[in-house]
Motif scaffolding. Sequence first.
Motif, mmCIF file in Angstrom:
data_model
loop_
_atom_site.group_PDB
_atom_site.id
_atom_site.type_symbol
_atom_site.label_atom_id
_atom_site.label_comp_id
_atom_site.label_asym_id
_atom_site.label_seq_id
_atom_site.Cartn_x
_atom_site.Cartn_y
_atom_site.Cartn_z
ATOM 1 N N ASN A 6 -31.854 -13.803 13.750
ATOM 2 C CA ASN A 6 -32.584 -13.980 12.481
ATOM 3 C C ASN A 6 -32.115 -13.031 11.390
ATOM 4 O O ASN A 6 -32.925 -12.404 10.709
ATOM 5 C CB ASN A 6 -34.086 -13.775 12.694
ATOM 6 C CG ASN A 6 -34.641 -14.722 13.727
ATOM 7 O OD1 ASN A 6 -34.213 -15.879 13.795
ATOM 8 N ND2 ASN A 6 -35.548 -14.248 14.559
ATOM 9 N N GLU A 8 -30.970 -11.693 7.991
ATOM 10 C CA GLU A 8 -31.037 -11.980 6.558
ATOM 11 C C GLU A 8 -30.346 -10.819 5.853
ATOM 12 O O GLU A 8 -30.529 -9.660 6.248
ATOM 13 C CB GLU A 8 -32.491 -11.983 6.057
ATOM 14 C CG GLU A 8 -33.370 -13.045 6.641
ATOM 15 C CD GLU A 8 -33.251 -14.381 5.920
ATOM 16 O OE1 GLU A 8 -33.524 -15.394 6.586
ATOM 17 O OE2 GLU A 8 -32.877 -14.411 4.733
ATOM 18 N N LYS A 9 -29.572 -11.149 4.836
ATOM 19 C CA LYS A 9 -29.025 -10.087 4.004
ATOM 20 C C LYS A 9 -29.203 -10.471 2.546
ATOM 21 O O LYS A 9 -28.703 -11.503 2.094
ATOM 22 C CB LYS A 9 -27.542 -9.860 4.303
ATOM 23 C CG LYS A 9 -26.911 -8.773 3.461
ATOM 24 C CD LYS A 9 -27.464 -7.394 3.776
ATOM 25 C CE LYS A 9 -26.840 -6.327 2.910
ATOM 26 N NZ LYS A 9 -27.336 -4.974 3.253
ATOM 27 N N VAL A 10 -29.942 -9.658 1.842
ATOM 28 C CA VAL A 10 -30.197 -9.903 0.429
ATOM 29 C C VAL A 10 -29.608 -8.740 -0.368
ATOM 30 O O VAL A 10 -29.892 -7.581 -0.073
ATOM 31 C CB VAL A 10 -31.717 -10.008 0.154
ATOM 32 C CG1 VAL A 10 -31.984 -10.260 -1.319
ATOM 33 C CG2 VAL A 10 -32.343 -11.105 1.014
ATOM 34 N N VAL A 19 -28.970 -13.992 -1.856
ATOM 35 C CA VAL A 19 -29.147 -14.117 -0.415
ATOM 36 C C VAL A 19 -27.766 -14.382 0.179
ATOM 37 O O VAL A 19 -27.232 -15.480 0.067
ATOM 38 C CB VAL A 19 -30.120 -15.257 -0.067
ATOM 39 C CG1 VAL A 19 -30.287 -15.376 1.440
ATOM 40 C CG2 VAL A 19 -31.468 -15.018 -0.739
ATOM 41 N N HIS A 22 -28.596 -16.000 5.602
ATOM 42 C CA HIS A 22 -29.936 -16.527 5.806
ATOM 43 C C HIS A 22 -30.078 -17.069 7.225
ATOM 44 O O HIS A 22 -29.330 -17.955 7.632
ATOM 45 C CB HIS A 22 -30.217 -17.628 4.779
ATOM 46 C CG HIS A 22 -31.562 -18.254 4.924
ATOM 47 N ND1 HIS A 22 -32.736 -17.522 4.817
ATOM 48 C CD2 HIS A 22 -31.929 -19.521 5.198
ATOM 49 C CE1 HIS A 22 -33.766 -18.334 5.003
ATOM 50 N NE2 HIS A 22 -33.313 -19.550 5.244
ATOM 51 N N GLN A 23 -31.021 -16.494 7.979
ATOM 52 C CA GLN A 23 -31.335 -16.979 9.332
ATOM 53 C C GLN A 23 -30.085 -17.165 10.193
ATOM 54 O O GLN A 23 -29.842 -18.243 10.733
ATOM 55 C CB GLN A 23 -32.092 -18.317 9.240
ATOM 56 C CG GLN A 23 -33.541 -18.167 8.816
ATOM 57 C CD GLN A 23 -34.341 -17.381 9.873
ATOM 58 O OE1 GLN A 23 -34.289 -17.663 11.061
ATOM 59 N NE2 GLN A 23 -35.079 -16.363 9.421
ATOM 60 N N GLY A 217 -24.381 -18.814 3.119
ATOM 61 C CA GLY A 217 -25.147 -17.826 3.886
ATOM 62 C C GLY A 217 -25.685 -18.280 5.215
ATOM 63 O O GLY A 217 -26.303 -17.497 5.938
ATOM 64 N N SER A 218 -25.453 -19.566 5.550
ATOM 65 C CA SER A 218 -25.968 -20.048 6.831
ATOM 66 C C SER A 218 -24.861 -20.677 7.659
ATOM 67 O O SER A 218 -23.897 -21.223 7.116
ATOM 68 C CB SER A 218 -27.051 -21.113 6.615
ATOM 69 O OG SER A 218 -28.143 -20.564 5.933
#
Length: 221
Positions: A6, A8-10, A19, A22-23, A217-218
């Motif tokens: 899980n 996340e990197k913002v 973002v 994401h996930q 991001g995914s």
Amino acid sequence: MLQLRNIEKVYQTKTIETVALHQVNLTIGKGEFVSIMGPSGCGKSTLLSIMGLLDEPTSGEIELDGRPVQSYSDRELAALRNQKIGFVFQSYHLINDLSVLDNVELPLLYRPGVGGKERRERAYAALDKVGLSPRTSHFPGQLSGGQRQRVAIARALAGRPEIILADEPTGNLDSVMGEEILDLLLHLNREGTTIVMVTHDEQQALKTQRLIRFFDGSQVS
Ligand code: ADP
Ligand code: ADP
């Protein structure tokens, strides 16, 4: 050996929030050679930095050899990074006024328990492995791009890493030299080193064991 859960990197700047991941759920097994593809800006470098413990995720968990990375102190993390992980970058990151041999020895200077003699032996062995024994006293500026990348790989190898994280290692090379570098990585992988490689070259990616595609991001496949 490396498990991301899980993630996340913002990235937060004054005006914008990006973002970058994401996930993300990803397991890299011992001995695997995984390639990561995706368009520019989709989070590949961010992912590699997080896997390499160079950067922390905004949220999510990372386990290294079954132990949560969060449970290590900063000092322990730095030691882990130095001992278990080898980095290879697109632009080599060699130091131009150090010889090839000195470049390869450099990361071992900070390694407790490795003295000068062992450092030198390991550096020679690593340079031999990448086929650069005849170039140990050259300087990076006197080498071709492919040779420079082989020095960078030798520098990673001298640390005897369990995993090599390579960010577009052939991105600055022509196809012949790129092929040579990929063959070298494939060889190291057959000898047991786990490798994660970001690449834009689908032909190369297809030669690795597993291809992961990212978009925005995914992970998409
Ligand atoms: P890739 O390696 O796939 O090109 P990156 O991981 O470099 O992608 O970047 C993912 C996203 O995060 C991009 O939108 C990028 O602009 C943004 N980003 C990367 N690093 C930073 C940073 N230090 N500060 C703000 N945004 C960043
Ligand atoms: P690019 O793909 O733009 O050429 P690199 O592959 O050279 O970028 O570097 C990838 C990422 O690793 C960058 O975010 C950079 O800041 C970081 N980086 C580069 N060199 C080092 C280093 N020696 N140690 C730690 N991080 C580094």
